[in-house]
Design a protein around this motif. Structure first.
Motif, PDB file in Angstrom:
ATOM      1  N   ARG A 154      -6.699   5.940  -6.586  1.00  0.00           N
ATOM      2  CA  ARG A 154      -5.583   6.867  -6.379  1.00  0.00           C
ATOM      3  C   ARG A 154      -4.997   7.319  -7.704  1.00  0.00           C
ATOM      4  O   ARG A 154      -4.626   8.472  -7.869  1.00  0.00           O
ATOM      5  CB  ARG A 154      -4.491   6.218  -5.528  1.00  0.00           C
ATOM      6  CG  ARG A 154      -4.666   6.481  -4.068  1.00  0.00           C
ATOM      7  CD  ARG A 154      -3.372   6.294  -3.310  1.00  0.00           C
ATOM      8  NE  ARG A 154      -2.825   4.966  -3.501  1.00  0.00           N
ATOM      9  CZ  ARG A 154      -3.336   3.868  -2.949  1.00  0.00           C
ATOM     10  NH1 ARG A 154      -4.392   3.956  -2.186  1.00  0.00           N
ATOM     11  NH2 ARG A 154      -2.786   2.704  -3.157  1.00  0.00           N
ATOM     12  N   ARG A 170      -3.638   7.491   5.914  1.00  0.00           N
ATOM     13  CA  ARG A 170      -4.654   6.664   5.271  1.00  0.00           C
ATOM     14  C   ARG A 170      -4.431   5.189   5.596  1.00  0.00           C
ATOM     15  O   ARG A 170      -5.375   4.435   5.749  1.00  0.00           O
ATOM     16  CB  ARG A 170      -4.605   6.862   3.740  1.00  0.00           C
ATOM     17  CG  ARG A 170      -4.888   8.277   3.301  1.00  0.00           C
ATOM     18  CD  ARG A 170      -6.356   8.558   3.211  1.00  0.00           C
ATOM     19  NE  ARG A 170      -7.038   7.607   2.347  1.00  0.00           N
ATOM     20  CZ  ARG A 170      -8.351   7.422   2.357  1.00  0.00           C
ATOM     21  NH1 ARG A 170      -9.098   8.098   3.193  1.00  0.00           N
ATOM     22  NH2 ARG A 170      -8.906   6.557   1.537  1.00  0.00           N
ATOM     23  N   LEU A 172       0.241   5.236  -0.853  1.00  0.00           N
ATOM     24  CA  LEU A 172      -0.702   5.568   0.209  1.00  0.00           C
ATOM     25  C   LEU A 172       0.070   6.158   1.387  1.00  0.00           C
ATOM     26  O   LEU A 172       1.051   5.574   1.825  1.00  0.00           O
ATOM     27  CB  LEU A 172      -1.447   4.290   0.631  1.00  0.00           C
ATOM     28  CG  LEU A 172      -2.777   4.457   1.348  1.00  0.00           C
ATOM     29  CD1 LEU A 172      -3.763   5.135   0.430  1.00  0.00           C
ATOM     30  CD2 LEU A 172      -3.318   3.106   1.751  1.00  0.00           C
ATOM     31  N   ALA A 174       0.834  -1.202   0.000  1.00  0.00           N
ATOM     32  CA  ALA A 174       0.000   0.000   0.000  1.00  0.00           C
ATOM     33  C   ALA A 174       0.874   1.259   0.000  1.00  0.00           C
ATOM     34  O   ALA A 174       0.599   2.221  -0.718  1.00  0.00           O
ATOM     35  CB  ALA A 174      -0.916   0.001   1.213  1.00  0.00           C
ATOM     36  N   ASP A 224      -4.879  -7.439   2.495  1.00  0.00           N
ATOM     37  CA  ASP A 224      -5.492  -7.171   3.794  1.00  0.00           C
ATOM     38  C   ASP A 224      -6.592  -8.204   4.045  1.00  0.00           C
ATOM     39  O   ASP A 224      -7.555  -8.281   3.280  1.00  0.00           O
ATOM     40  CB  ASP A 224      -6.080  -5.753   3.784  1.00  0.00           C
ATOM     41  CG  ASP A 224      -6.575  -5.325   5.152  1.00  0.00           C
ATOM     42  OD1 ASP A 224      -6.944  -6.220   5.937  1.00  0.00           O
ATOM     43  OD2 ASP A 224      -6.588  -4.129   5.434  1.00  0.00           O
ATOM     44  N   HIS A 245      -8.623   0.578  -4.455  1.00  0.00           N
ATOM     45  CA  HIS A 245      -7.769   1.620  -3.877  1.00  0.00           C
ATOM     46  C   HIS A 245      -6.747   2.179  -4.859  1.00  0.00           C
ATOM     47  O   HIS A 245      -6.714   3.388  -5.090  1.00  0.00           O
ATOM     48  CB  HIS A 245      -7.099   1.115  -2.598  1.00  0.00           C
ATOM     49  CG  HIS A 245      -7.981   1.242  -1.398  1.00  0.00           C
ATOM     50  ND1 HIS A 245      -8.107   2.411  -0.688  1.00  0.00           N
ATOM     51  CD2 HIS A 245      -8.816   0.368  -0.818  1.00  0.00           C
ATOM     52  CE1 HIS A 245      -8.977   2.230   0.288  1.00  0.00           C
ATOM     53  NE2 HIS A 245      -9.418   0.988   0.231  1.00  0.00           N
ATOM     54  N   LEU A 271      -5.960   4.414   8.904  1.00  0.00           N
ATOM     55  CA  LEU A 271      -7.417   4.375   8.839  1.00  0.00           C
ATOM     56  C   LEU A 271      -7.922   3.165   8.062  1.00  0.00           C
ATOM     57  O   LEU A 271      -8.849   2.483   8.489  1.00  0.00           O
ATOM     58  CB  LEU A 271      -7.946   5.650   8.155  1.00  0.00           C
ATOM     59  CG  LEU A 271      -7.936   6.906   9.002  1.00  0.00           C
ATOM     60  CD1 LEU A 271      -8.511   8.067   8.207  1.00  0.00           C
ATOM     61  CD2 LEU A 271      -8.746   6.696  10.265  1.00  0.00           C
ATOM     62  N   VAL A 272      -7.301   2.894   6.915  1.00  0.00           N
ATOM     63  CA  VAL A 272      -7.841   1.887   6.001  1.00  0.00           C
ATOM     64  C   VAL A 272      -7.416   0.478   6.395  1.00  0.00           C
ATOM     65  O   VAL A 272      -8.207  -0.454   6.340  1.00  0.00           O
ATOM     66  CB  VAL A 272      -7.397   2.196   4.548  1.00  0.00           C
ATOM     67  CG1 VAL A 272      -7.808   1.063   3.614  1.00  0.00           C
ATOM     68  CG2 VAL A 272      -8.009   3.498   4.089  1.00  0.00           C
ATOM     69  N   HIS A 273      -6.145   0.321   6.791  1.00  0.00           N
ATOM     70  CA  HIS A 273      -5.635  -1.029   7.030  1.00  0.00           C
ATOM     71  C   HIS A 273      -5.409  -1.351   8.506  1.00  0.00           C
ATOM     72  O   HIS A 273      -5.779  -2.421   8.958  1.00  0.00           O
ATOM     73  CB  HIS A 273      -4.315  -1.243   6.284  1.00  0.00           C
ATOM     74  CG  HIS A 273      -4.481  -1.270   4.797  1.00  0.00           C
ATOM     75  ND1 HIS A 273      -5.201  -2.239   4.143  1.00  0.00           N
ATOM     76  CD2 HIS A 273      -4.018  -0.440   3.837  1.00  0.00           C
ATOM     77  CE1 HIS A 273      -5.170  -2.006   2.839  1.00  0.00           C
ATOM     78  NE2 HIS A 273      -4.465  -0.920   2.629  1.00  0.00           N
ATOM     79  N   GLU A 323     -12.587  -4.200  -3.110  1.00  0.00           N
ATOM     80  CA  GLU A 323     -12.270  -2.943  -2.429  1.00  0.00           C
ATOM     81  C   GLU A 323     -10.769  -2.698  -2.447  1.00  0.00           C
ATOM     82  O   GLU A 323     -10.309  -1.575  -2.675  1.00  0.00           O
ATOM     83  CB  GLU A 323     -12.806  -3.007  -0.994  1.00  0.00           C
ATOM     84  CG  GLU A 323     -12.612  -1.764  -0.150  1.00  0.00           C
ATOM     85  CD  GLU A 323     -13.218  -0.518  -0.765  1.00  0.00           C
ATOM     86  OE1 GLU A 323     -14.145  -0.649  -1.581  1.00  0.00           O
ATOM     87  OE2 GLU A 323     -12.740   0.587  -0.432  1.00  0.00           O
ATOM     88  N   GLN A 324      -9.983  -3.761  -2.221  1.00  0.00           N
ATOM     89  CA  GLN A 324      -8.518  -3.596  -2.229  1.00  0.00           C
ATOM     90  C   GLN A 324      -8.036  -3.155  -3.596  1.00  0.00           C
ATOM     91  O   GLN A 324      -7.154  -2.316  -3.713  1.00  0.00           O
ATOM     92  CB  GLN A 324      -7.834  -4.910  -1.866  1.00  0.00           C
ATOM     93  CG  GLN A 324      -8.360  -5.499  -0.596  1.00  0.00           C
ATOM     94  CD  GLN A 324      -7.323  -6.305   0.157  1.00  0.00           C
ATOM     95  OE1 GLN A 324      -6.141  -6.003   0.128  1.00  0.00           O
ATOM     96  NE2 GLN A 324      -7.766  -7.319   0.853  1.00  0.00           N
ATOM     97  N   MET A 358     -10.452  -7.058   4.142  1.00  0.00           N
ATOM     98  CA  MET A 358     -11.029  -6.187   3.132  1.00  0.00           C
ATOM     99  C   MET A 358     -11.350  -7.030   1.908  1.00  0.00           C
ATOM    100  O   MET A 358     -10.552  -7.867   1.497  1.00  0.00           O
ATOM    101  CB  MET A 358     -10.015  -5.093   2.780  1.00  0.00           C
ATOM    102  CG  MET A 358     -10.630  -3.888   2.127  1.00  0.00           C
ATOM    103  SD  MET A 358      -9.364  -2.745   1.590  1.00  0.00           S
ATOM    104  CE  MET A 358      -9.002  -1.893   3.081  1.00  0.00           C
TER     105      MET A 358
END
Lengths: 269, 268
Positions: free
Chosen positions: B113, A173, A169, A164, B98, B109, A176-178, B105-106, B101
């Motif tokens: 972005r 973030r 990222l 990420a 993850d 991301h 928050l996200v992971h 959704e992963q 998740m």
């Protein structure tokens, strides 16, 4: 079996929550009014008898549930918030800050909650619901922070975090996200277990007169004032004691059940 | 200009130096292999090039990624470089996603972005189309189902494909693959290698491929650097290094690989 403990816990805690909410709108008697004879035995009119001043004892135990839950919820929220923030910060921090924080947390954990509560009370205007919440919350935050720090480090070591980061990222973030979603189940169970301890801590504080002042008396204070008449009217000790036990037991059952529910590996085993 | 230019890169651990001055460069579209045993510093070298060293490790020297110095830059300055310039695929497909998740959704991301970076607005339908397109690019059957699945519901090979899709969805020009096939079984390994090969060609990607597996490296890269104990012991075109190794360590590696191959043939 797993589901059973969850249900028992939910029912015991549920009863307490309903009673606590009920006291906000309705009480069987005015808690400060003399509504019966002094130290009356339990009867249909007074389910838990009356105290030395002839006040209905069941009413006071009901109010006690509200106080206990208010302090526990407040302390859990405060401890969870401070603990999680500190824990995540420590996991990210450079070695110096991390070490300093770890040492502070160890000292805080070794420090008796009662002593901490006395310090908080001494530093403020006197004992109140707020000082009890603050003292228990701070003590709880140390335990949560230590747990969150380790959990966060473990999540941060995973490849998906590096992936990420590599996909651009930022750290904020990522937390928050992971990080937060991945540590949440364990932290929530820890907070739930701490919740039970918070109820006991609150009772101990108010037993020593460091909790909420009368007339909104908590169970600890009821125990303390019933102490001198324990042989004439044992119900004065039994009623708040049973209530305290039911709530703490319920919370622990609920936390156990939650842990099994949130941890699929444990549940499968 | 080289896409990646590394000069005298040193990596310091808490107690000692782990990589002792390594230099190489990767041109756009070039495929470079980093070969060596565990602990030879190949992953450290690769991670240093994108400033992703673990806590407690420190890099020295010069790393120019797309002309920008990476060493000594704060993390915040590197975030915009990662993704559009370089992306990483890891060894262990279990920890590359993850667990809490959903796969869709992963994958969304990096797509979001990239759209944000390029100033495009992305509608829900466009996002879904992109997700399906990327899953299709990495040859995933039944992409609709995959989008709503959890990581533990799909196989290791599929997870690695999704990790590759996520890395490529950033739109990088350099893909760093850190032992991307080591944790997979042999059949899946071959499929994932073919996939990386095709994708790198189609997207015009430069590849920095890290592995201890000589046949795998020989198959996918043009040029190779052999590392041992934090030093580059040999460098050259993959064909030359593996057919006429000069360094004693490389000779040992090649001989071991040949012995294994001979043994396997003998069994057949």
């Amino acid at each position: 079996m797993k589901k059973t403990s969850l249900w028992i816990g939910a029912i015991l805690v549920g009863i307490n929550v309903v009673i606590a909410l009920l006291t906000l709108v309705w009480l069987p008697y005015d808690p400060t009014a003399m509504s019966g004879g002094r130290l009356a035995a339990p009867s249909w009119a007074h389910w838990a008898g009356t105290d030395r001043l002839g006040r209905d004892y069941f009413t006071q135990v009901m109010i006690g549930a509200r106080i206990a839950l208010t302090v526990a919820v407040g302390a859990a929220a405060l401890g969870g918030l401070i603990g999680t923030t500190l824990g995540v910060l420590a996991a990210f921090a450079q070695r110096g800050f991390d070490d300093a924080l770890a040492a502070t947390l160890d000292i805080l954990i070794a420090f008796p909650t009662l002593l901490l509560a006395m310090l908080v009370v001494a530093a403020s205007d006197g004992a109140s619901l707020g000082t009890a919440i603050l003292a228990i919350g701070i003590a709880m935050s140390a335990i949560i922070a230590r747990l969150v720090r380790i959990l966060t480090k473990r999540v941060l070591a995973q490849d998906y975090i590096t992936a990420a980061r590599c996909s651009g990222l930022g750290w904020g973030r990522i937390v928050l996200v992971h990080v937060l979603p991945n540590i949440a189940p364990t932290v929530l169970v820890a907070i739930a277990l701490q919740f039970g301890l918070a109820v006991i801590a609150e009772a101990s504080l108010s037993y020593l007169g460091l909790g909420a002042p009368p007339p909104n008396a908590s169970w600890g204070q009821l125990l303390q004032s019933a102490q001198s008449t324990v042989f004439n009217a044992p119900i004065g000790v039994i009623a708040p004691g049973l209530a305290l036990m039911a709530l703490v037991l319920g919370i622990n059952f609920l936390a156990d059940g939650l842990r099994d529910l949130l941890d699929p590996e444990r549940g499968a085993a | 200009m080289s896409l990646l230019e590394v000069k005298d890169l040193r990596v310091h651990g808490p107690a000692r130096e782990l990589v002792h001055g390594i230099s190489f460069s990767v041109e756009p579209g070039e495929r470079l292999g980093l070969v060596g045993e565990s602990g030879s510093g190949k992953s450290l070298t690769a991670m240093s090039t994108v400033g992703l060293l673990a806590h407690g490790l420190r890099a020295e020297g010069s790393v120019l990624l797309d002309g920008q110095q990476v060493i000594g830059k704060p993390d915040r300055a590197l975030v915009p470089l990662r993704g559009p310039v370089a992306a990483v695929v890891f060894q262990d497909p279990r920890s590359a996603l993850d667990p809490l998740m959903k796969l869709g959704e992963q994958l969304a991301h990096p797509i979001r972005r990239r759209a944000k970076r390029e100033g495009r607005s992305l509608s829900a339908t466009a996002l879904r189309a992109e997700q399906l397109r990327w899953l299709d690019r990495v040859s995933i059957a039944d992409p609709e189902r995959i989008l709503t699945s959890w990581p533990h519901e799909v196989s290791g090979g599929q997870r690695q494909r999704i990790a590759i899709a996520m890395a490529l969805a950033c739109g990088p020009r350099l893909l760093i693959a850190d032992e991307p096939t080591t944790a997979l079984d042999v059949t899946t390994q071959a499929e994932v290698l073919d996939l990386l090969d095709t994708l790198a060609r189609d997207e015009g990607l430069a590849l920095l491929f890290i592995s201890h597996d000589l046949p795998v490296v020989a198959r996918i890269t043009d040029r190779v650097i052999v590392m041992q104990q934090g030093r580059a012991v040999e460098e050259g075109p993959v064909h030359q290094v593996f057919t006429r190794p000069r360094d004693a360590y490389t000779q040992g590696l090649v001989a071991a690989a040949q012995q294994l191959e001979a043994a396997v043939r003998g069994m057949q």
